[in-house]
Design a protein around this motif. Structure first.
Motif, PDB file in Angstrom:
ATOM      1  N   GLN A  29       4.771 -13.032  -2.995  1.00  0.00           N
ATOM      2  CA  GLN A  29       3.785 -12.854  -1.930  1.00  0.00           C
ATOM      3  C   GLN A  29       4.071 -11.594  -1.117  1.00  0.00           C
ATOM      4  O   GLN A  29       3.152 -10.918  -0.662  1.00  0.00           O
ATOM      5  CB  GLN A  29       3.752 -14.096  -1.038  1.00  0.00           C
ATOM      6  CG  GLN A  29       3.210 -15.313  -1.755  1.00  0.00           C
ATOM      7  CD  GLN A  29       3.511 -16.615  -1.052  1.00  0.00           C
ATOM      8  OE1 GLN A  29       3.794 -16.655   0.154  1.00  0.00           O
ATOM      9  NE2 GLN A  29       3.460 -17.713  -1.804  1.00  0.00           N
ATOM     10  N   LYS A  30       5.351 -11.260  -0.970  1.00  0.00           N
ATOM     11  CA  LYS A  30       5.737 -10.053  -0.222  1.00  0.00           C
ATOM     12  C   LYS A  30       5.287  -8.769  -0.918  1.00  0.00           C
ATOM     13  O   LYS A  30       5.212  -7.717  -0.289  1.00  0.00           O
ATOM     14  CB  LYS A  30       7.250 -10.016  -0.012  1.00  0.00           C
ATOM     15  CG  LYS A  30       7.744 -11.047   0.966  1.00  0.00           C
ATOM     16  CD  LYS A  30       9.253 -10.963   1.112  1.00  0.00           C
ATOM     17  CE  LYS A  30       9.762 -12.047   2.028  1.00  0.00           C
ATOM     18  NZ  LYS A  30      11.232 -12.030   2.132  1.00  0.00           N
ATOM     19  N   LEU A  31       4.984  -8.845  -2.212  1.00  0.00           N
ATOM     20  CA  LEU A  31       4.528  -7.672  -2.952  1.00  0.00           C
ATOM     21  C   LEU A  31       3.095  -7.283  -2.627  1.00  0.00           C
ATOM     22  O   LEU A  31       2.675  -6.157  -2.896  1.00  0.00           O
ATOM     23  CB  LEU A  31       4.581  -7.935  -4.471  1.00  0.00           C
ATOM     24  CG  LEU A  31       5.860  -8.423  -5.101  1.00  0.00           C
ATOM     25  CD1 LEU A  31       5.637  -8.657  -6.592  1.00  0.00           C
ATOM     26  CD2 LEU A  31       6.989  -7.448  -4.861  1.00  0.00           C
ATOM     27  N   ARG A  38      -1.032   0.429  -4.062  1.00  0.00           N
ATOM     28  CA  ARG A  38      -0.996   1.153  -5.339  1.00  0.00           C
ATOM     29  C   ARG A  38      -2.363   1.111  -6.017  1.00  0.00           C
ATOM     30  O   ARG A  38      -2.814   2.116  -6.561  1.00  0.00           O
ATOM     31  CB  ARG A  38       0.098   0.585  -6.264  1.00  0.00           C
ATOM     32  CG  ARG A  38       1.509   0.658  -5.707  1.00  0.00           C
ATOM     33  CD  ARG A  38       1.884   2.029  -5.128  1.00  0.00           C
ATOM     34  NE  ARG A  38       1.853   3.046  -6.158  1.00  0.00           N
ATOM     35  CZ  ARG A  38       1.482   4.310  -5.950  1.00  0.00           C
ATOM     36  NH1 ARG A  38       1.111   4.729  -4.749  1.00  0.00           N
ATOM     37  NH2 ARG A  38       1.484   5.181  -6.938  1.00  0.00           N
ATOM     38  N   ILE A  39      -3.026  -0.033  -5.983  1.00  0.00           N
ATOM     39  CA  ILE A  39      -4.377  -0.126  -6.556  1.00  0.00           C
ATOM     40  C   ILE A  39      -5.308   0.830  -5.812  1.00  0.00           C
ATOM     41  O   ILE A  39      -6.085   1.559  -6.438  1.00  0.00           O
ATOM     42  CB  ILE A  39      -4.910  -1.576  -6.513  1.00  0.00           C
ATOM     43  CG1 ILE A  39      -4.116  -2.455  -7.484  1.00  0.00           C
ATOM     44  CG2 ILE A  39      -6.400  -1.616  -6.845  1.00  0.00           C
ATOM     45  CD1 ILE A  39      -4.413  -3.936  -7.368  1.00  0.00           C
ATOM     46  N   ILE A 129       4.402   0.070 -13.371  1.00  0.00           N
ATOM     47  CA  ILE A 129       4.228  -1.364 -13.553  1.00  0.00           C
ATOM     48  C   ILE A 129       4.548  -2.082 -12.248  1.00  0.00           C
ATOM     49  O   ILE A 129       5.586  -1.840 -11.634  1.00  0.00           O
ATOM     50  CB  ILE A 129       5.132  -1.908 -14.672  1.00  0.00           C
ATOM     51  CG1 ILE A 129       4.895  -1.156 -15.983  1.00  0.00           C
ATOM     52  CG2 ILE A 129       4.885  -3.410 -14.877  1.00  0.00           C
ATOM     53  CD1 ILE A 129       5.867  -1.535 -17.092  1.00  0.00           C
ATOM     54  N   VAL A 130       3.633  -2.975 -11.854  1.00  0.00           N
ATOM     55  CA  VAL A 130       3.840  -3.861 -10.715  1.00  0.00           C
ATOM     56  C   VAL A 130       3.493  -5.277 -11.164  1.00  0.00           C
ATOM     57  O   VAL A 130       2.760  -5.461 -12.138  1.00  0.00           O
ATOM     58  CB  VAL A 130       2.992  -3.468  -9.488  1.00  0.00           C
ATOM     59  CG1 VAL A 130       3.367  -2.090  -8.965  1.00  0.00           C
ATOM     60  CG2 VAL A 130       1.498  -3.519  -9.803  1.00  0.00           C
ATOM     61  N   GLY A 131       4.008  -6.268 -10.445  1.00  0.00           N
ATOM     62  CA  GLY A 131       3.641  -7.648 -10.736  1.00  0.00           C
ATOM     63  C   GLY A 131       4.838  -8.555 -10.932  1.00  0.00           C
ATOM     64  O   GLY A 131       5.942  -8.279 -10.476  1.00  0.00           O
ATOM     65  N   VAL A 132       4.596  -9.643 -11.650  1.00  0.00           N
ATOM     66  CA  VAL A 132       5.602 -10.685 -11.859  1.00  0.00           C
ATOM     67  C   VAL A 132       5.599 -11.121 -13.314  1.00  0.00           C
ATOM     68  O   VAL A 132       4.626 -10.903 -14.026  1.00  0.00           O
ATOM     69  CB  VAL A 132       5.321 -11.894 -10.941  1.00  0.00           C
ATOM     70  CG1 VAL A 132       5.493 -11.522  -9.475  1.00  0.00           C
ATOM     71  CG2 VAL A 132       3.936 -12.487 -11.157  1.00  0.00           C
ATOM     72  N   CYS A 133       6.633 -11.687 -13.723  1.00  0.00           N
ATOM     73  CA  CYS A 133       7.974 -11.820 -13.210  1.00  0.00           C
ATOM     74  C   CYS A 133       8.805 -10.641 -13.726  1.00  0.00           C
ATOM     75  O   CYS A 133       8.723 -10.302 -14.905  1.00  0.00           O
ATOM     76  CB  CYS A 133       8.619 -13.109 -13.673  1.00  0.00           C
ATOM     77  SG  CYS A 133       7.831 -14.612 -13.067  1.00  0.00           S
ATOM     78  N   THR A 134       9.613 -10.080 -12.860  1.00  0.00           N
ATOM     79  CA  THR A 134      10.399  -8.896 -13.184  1.00  0.00           C
ATOM     80  C   THR A 134      11.151  -9.054 -14.492  1.00  0.00           C
ATOM     81  O   THR A 134      11.154  -8.156 -15.335  1.00  0.00           O
ATOM     82  CB  THR A 134      11.430  -8.609 -12.065  1.00  0.00           C
ATOM     83  OG1 THR A 134      10.808  -8.711 -10.800  1.00  0.00           O
ATOM     84  CG2 THR A 134      12.060  -7.239 -12.244  1.00  0.00           C
ATOM     85  N   ASP A 135      11.800 -10.200 -14.667  1.00  0.00           N
ATOM     86  CA  ASP A 135      12.684 -10.420 -15.808  1.00  0.00           C
ATOM     87  C   ASP A 135      12.009 -11.127 -16.985  1.00  0.00           C
ATOM     88  O   ASP A 135      12.671 -11.491 -17.952  1.00  0.00           O
ATOM     89  CB  ASP A 135      13.919 -11.207 -15.372  1.00  0.00           C
ATOM     90  CG  ASP A 135      13.574 -12.479 -14.625  1.00  0.00           C
ATOM     91  OD1 ASP A 135      12.511 -12.555 -13.984  1.00  0.00           O
ATOM     92  OD2 ASP A 135      14.380 -13.424 -14.668  1.00  0.00           O
ATOM     93  N   GLN A 157       9.693  -2.701  -4.708  1.00  0.00           N
ATOM     94  CA  GLN A 157       8.673  -3.245  -3.807  1.00  0.00           C
ATOM     95  C   GLN A 157       7.500  -3.850  -4.559  1.00  0.00           C
ATOM     96  O   GLN A 157       6.678  -4.535  -3.970  1.00  0.00           O
ATOM     97  CB  GLN A 157       8.099  -2.155  -2.905  1.00  0.00           C
ATOM     98  CG  GLN A 157       9.043  -1.582  -1.917  1.00  0.00           C
ATOM     99  CD  GLN A 157       8.325  -0.544  -1.087  1.00  0.00           C
ATOM    100  OE1 GLN A 157       7.656  -0.889  -0.118  1.00  0.00           O
ATOM    101  NE2 GLN A 157       8.429   0.709  -1.486  1.00  0.00           N
ATOM    102  N   GLY A 158       7.402  -3.559  -5.866  1.00  0.00           N
ATOM    103  CA  GLY A 158       6.228  -3.948  -6.630  1.00  0.00           C
ATOM    104  C   GLY A 158       6.454  -5.041  -7.651  1.00  0.00           C
ATOM    105  O   GLY A 158       5.522  -5.427  -8.355  1.00  0.00           O
ATOM    106  N   VAL A 159       7.689  -5.554  -7.757  1.00  0.00           N
ATOM    107  CA  VAL A 159       7.981  -6.590  -8.744  1.00  0.00           C
ATOM    108  C   VAL A 159       8.829  -7.694  -8.116  1.00  0.00           C
ATOM    109  O   VAL A 159       9.586  -7.446  -7.180  1.00  0.00           O
ATOM    110  CB  VAL A 159       8.695  -6.010  -9.994  1.00  0.00           C
ATOM    111  CG1 VAL A 159       7.765  -5.084 -10.769  1.00  0.00           C
ATOM    112  CG2 VAL A 159       9.976  -5.276  -9.619  1.00  0.00           C
ATOM    113  N   ALA A 160       8.694  -8.912  -8.641  1.00  0.00           N
ATOM    114  CA  ALA A 160       9.460 -10.049  -8.126  1.00  0.00           C
ATOM    115  C   ALA A 160       9.612 -11.099  -9.220  1.00  0.00           C
ATOM    116  O   ALA A 160       8.896 -11.086 -10.218  1.00  0.00           O
ATOM    117  CB  ALA A 160       8.770 -10.662  -6.915  1.00  0.00           C
TER     118      ALA A 160
END
Length: 186
Positions: A29-31, A38-39, A129-135, A157-160
């Protein structure tokens, strides 16, 4: 100057909202402000934006993820909709020539999608690249992008992720094994 594109990976209600079926919760949510910014930046420059969205079907026990995760991003459900202000901005720009929404059925945004072809048609050599899940999905997308010869930019700041250890490991992997430019922000 690089031709660049933004790839937004799986920023859906199921992955981000408090009540999502496979949520990263507060870290995701913090992203939201960063992803929206960025969009907006890419949209203002008419640069390509690719919204890559996980697609699953009700009771699909053949899909490999069904053994690993609870049902999520089921077609036609609110869980599959873009989260919050990212959805709001997408609704405003979705019919622009440079904005593309692509379904994906695997972690990797390239697997089974026209993403690589569309990037090459636009002579893209740098992807952010931004979004989820980082791993998970971000990681698999980044690995394929690297193997296909794309340069990568990823901001912390863009991935979680719902796994902080995996998130930290993936950021280092992007930098040290994929040669990505990784921007660290607290």
């Amino acid at each position: 100057m690089a031709n660049k594109a933004l790839i937004v990976v799986d920023y859906s209600n199921d992955f981000v909202a408090d009540n999502g079926n496979l949520t990263c919760g507060k870290p995701a949510q913090k992203l939201e402000p960063y992803i929206v910014s960025r969009i907006e930046a890419y949209n203002n420059q008419k640069q390509p934006i690719f919204i890559m969205m996980d697609l699953h079907f009700e009771d699909n026990h053949l899909h490999p993820e069904s053994k690993l995760f609870p049902p999520h991003n089921i077609i036609g459900t609110p869980g599959r909709e873009l989260y919050g202000k990212v959805n709001d901005i997408y609704q405003k720009i979705q019919f622009s020539d440079h904005v593309h929404f692509l379904d994906k059925t695997r972690y990797d945004s390239f697997c089974g999608t026209p993403l690589d072809l569309m990037l090459r048609e636009r002579h893209i050599d740098l992807i952010e690249i931004v979004g989820v899940c980082t791993d998970i999905c971000v990681l698999h997308t980044a690995i394929t992008a690297y193997n296909l010869g794309y340069n990568l930019f990823i901001s912390s700041q863009g991935v979680a992720s719902f796994n902080e250890t995996g998130h930290t490991w993936a950021l280092e992997h992007f930098k040290n094994s994929l040669g990505a430019y990784v921007e660290y922000q607290s």
